[in-house]
Design an enzyme around this catalytic site. Structure first.
Site, short mmCIF file in Angstrom:
data_model
loop_
_atom_site.label_atom_id
_atom_site.label_comp_id
_atom_site.label_asym_id
_atom_site.label_seq_id
_atom_site.Cartn_x
_atom_site.Cartn_y
_atom_site.Cartn_z
CG HIS A 19 6.62 -4.39 2.58
ND1 HIS A 19 7.29 -3.40 3.25
CD2 HIS A 19 5.54 -4.68 3.35
CE1 HIS A 19 6.65 -3.10 4.38
NE2 HIS A 19 5.59 -3.89 4.46
CG ASP A 116 10.41 -1.85 2.89
OD1 ASP A 116 9.60 -2.41 2.15
OD2 ASP A 116 10.11 -1.33 3.98
BR1 BUP Z 1 -4.61 -10.74 -2.63
C1 BUP Z 1 -4.01 -9.91 -4.18
N1 BUP Z 1 -3.89 -9.88 -6.52
O1 BUP Z 1 -4.97 -11.56 -5.53
P1 BUP Z 1 -1.76 -3.93 -0.31
C2 BUP Z 1 -3.30 -8.76 -4.13
N2 BUP Z 1 -2.88 -8.18 -5.29
O2 BUP Z 1 -2.84 -8.22 -7.57
P2 BUP Z 1 -1.37 -6.15 1.58
C3 BUP Z 1 -3.19 -8.73 -6.51
O3 BUP Z 1 -1.21 -7.06 -4.06
P3 BUP Z 1 -0.14 -4.42 3.46
C4 BUP Z 1 -4.32 -10.52 -5.42
O4 BUP Z 1 -3.16 -5.21 -6.34
C5 BUP Z 1 -1.79 -4.81 -4.37
O5 BUP Z 1 -0.90 -4.27 -5.29
C6 BUP Z 1 -2.80 -5.70 -5.08
O6 BUP Z 1 -0.99 -4.71 -1.41
C7 BUP Z 1 -2.02 -6.98 -5.21
O7 BUP Z 1 -2.15 -4.98 0.79
C8 BUP Z 1 -1.02 -5.77 -3.51
O8 BUP Z 1 -3.03 -3.42 -0.85
C9 BUP Z 1 -1.53 -5.78 -2.10
O9 BUP Z 1 -0.84 -2.90 0.22
O10 BUP Z 1 -1.07 -5.56 2.94
O11 BUP Z 1 -0.16 -6.58 0.94
O12 BUP Z 1 -2.34 -7.17 1.89
O13 BUP Z 1 0.37 -3.57 2.35
O14 BUP Z 1 -1.11 -3.71 4.34
O15 BUP Z 1 0.94 -5.12 4.19
#
Ligand code: BUP
Length: 461
Positions: A19, A116
């Site tokens: 988020h 949000d």
């Molecule tokens: Br782990 C990790 N590096 O090591 P999502 C994640 N990220 O840059 P979420 C890194 O975090 P949900 C790491 O690039 C993306 O922008 C990645 O967001 C970055 O998944 C973000 O993909 C991760 O939306 O779950 O946060 O696990 O959004 O489903 O709650």
């Protein structure tokens, strides 16, 4: 007379990196397009990654103001809520009444707030009577999942049927079929905080000024169309697909995996990550490790052993076993902790992405043209995987289900699918087309760019 002063926009993110990151990106994008920006940051955060990234972000963007917002202690409600990120959402919503006095003293005076979606109703309820300015919401999920949310609580009353493979689906107007098994069960449980949060935020949705979605026209045409039909009926406010968001120039920590990637052949490495908030079961981690070895591809795997980073103390060797690490040596790299995913996905050596399909990850893969093997685990991820499959950016094995550790996927099956991912030229060329479309919408006359500039212009008057 028109007031041409740049608008001052406050952004209010919710819990967890998934988020926070889109809010950081949107803040930087608004700032680089001339807006004054204030980012509201709650204290305490759930994860260490959030506080690290916030410090790095403000150091790199000194022109963006920070408004610290101290949360009230969490009071347990009657809803089922055991997830630390949802608990934080509840705490934020319960503290929002303290926000309007802080916002009214900001200088220059605020022109708009972007909150949000998870806290949108609380923001609208407490802010609108005190500070009559436009309120937008940013949803951190896909347009497709957002459309399904707007169909609550009557989602399952839409026409249901069974496809040729025996999957029961629900048909949502303008959106088409979605397998019922892809709808996260807590979304259909009235007593669960997940469902209650959505229903509560839907209650003020039509009174807001717009819904910002990190997506773009050609990526989710059906879902955007479905939302625009609702906009025409005034059921939802203006739909603003402003994505894909630009990447941030900063990262909280130095990335130390790129030298290893630099040594690998182009498109030879599969990057594996299940995001910030999902740890696979120990058994599934072992199957995945063996599957990666069997696939024959080089791999870079970001391993998580717990839901919240502060509690995730086990070393890679403790989780996978030292003998596994011995076998991995020449084939891949397994890391724990934060890596800069965008830099990795943009690296020439990376040819595929095994992803849980968190929406940020999907949009990053789209923007950087990396094919995905979708392995959704919970929440919106299954529906996001449908988007990946529909647009042709990746493969999705429905039979693996919305896992979350309930179903064990074996190493042979994993190895086969990784081979399919890495050897599939068609996927690769579609991924390059998606990347080009994602680039074009950010050009001066591109749809997302024109929309964001239109919002900024409208806030000047
Ligand atoms: Br782990 C990790 N590096 O090591 P999502 C994640 N990220 O840059 P979420 C890194 O975090 P949900 C790491 O690039 C993306 O922008 C990645 O967001 C970055 O998944 C973000 O993909 C991760 O939306 O779950 O946060 O696990 O959004 O489903 O709650």
């Amino acid at each position: 007379m028109a007031n041409d002063a740049p608008p001052h926009i406050a952004l209010f993110p919710c819990a967890g990196m998934g988020h926070l990151l889109p809010f950081l990106r949107l803040s930087a994008m608004l700032s680089s397009r001339g807006c004054s920006v204030t980012l509201i940051t709650v204290n305490p955060t759930v994860t260490a990654a959030e506080s690290d990234h916030l410090s790095a972000f403000f150091a790199a963007h000194p022109q963006i103001q920070r408004l610290h917002f101290q949360l009230l202690p969490y009071k347990k409600s009657n809803f089922t809520n055991e997830d630390p990120f949802f608990i934080q959402m509840e705490s934020i919503s319960n503290s929002v009444h303290l926000l309007p006095p802080l916002l009214s003293t900001l200088s220059p005076p605020l022109s708009a707030v972007i909150a949000d979606f998870s806290v949108a109703n609380a923001v609208f309820t407490h802010l609108a009577p005190e500070l009559p300015i436009p309120i937008y919401t940013l949803t951190t999920t896909s347009a497709r999942f957002f459309t399904l949310m707007t169909n609550l609580p009557h989602l399952t009353t839409h026409t249901q049927g069974e496809d040729n493979n025996g999957y029961v689906y629900v048909t949502v107007p303008s959106l088409g079929r979605t397998p019922l098994s892809n709808i996260p069960p807590p979304m259909l449980e009235a007593n669960h905080y997940f469902a209650a949060n959505i229903i509560s935020n839907l209650s003020s949705l039509s009174k807001l000024n717009g819904v910002i979605i990190n997506t773009f026209d050609s990526f989710e045409p059906e879902a955007i169309e479905a939302l625009i039909s609702k906009e025409k009926l005034a059921l939802v406010p203006k739909i603003l697909p402003l994505g894909p968001f630009e990447s941030l120039e900063t990262d909280a920590r130095e990335d130390n995996n790129l030298p290893w990637l630099d040594e690998q052949a182009p498109e030879s490495v599969v990057f594996v990550s299940f995001g910030n908030r999902t740890a696979l079961s120990k058994e599934q981690i072992r199957e995945l490790g063996n599957g990666l070895l069997r696939s024959g591809s080089k791999f870079l795997w970001v391993l998580k052993g717990g839901k919240v980073d502060k509690d995730d103390k086990e070393e890679v060797g403790e989780i996978l076993g030292e003998s596994f690490l011995e076998r991995v040596k020449s084939k891949g790299l397994v890391v724990k902790g934060w890596v800069n995913q965008e830099l990795i996905l943009g690296h020439v050596a990376v040819g595929g992405f095994v992803s849980h399909c968190g929406w940020n990850s999907v949009t990053e893969a789209a923007r950087l043209g990396v094919p995905i093997l979708a392995w959704p685990l919970h929440g919106d991820q299954g529906v996001n995987a449908e988007v990946v499959e529909k647009v042709g950016l990746g493969l999705w094995v429905r039979g693996w289900g919305l896992g979350g550790g309930e179903k064990l996927v074996g190493e042979n099956e994993i190895a086969e699918k990784i081979k399919d991912l890495m050897g599939n030229q068609k996927l690769r060329s579609i991924a390059m087309e998606v990347k080009e479309k994602a680039r074009l919408v950010r050009e001066a006359n591109g749809s997302s760019e024109m929309l964001i500039r239109g919002v900024i212009e409208s806030l000047k008057n």
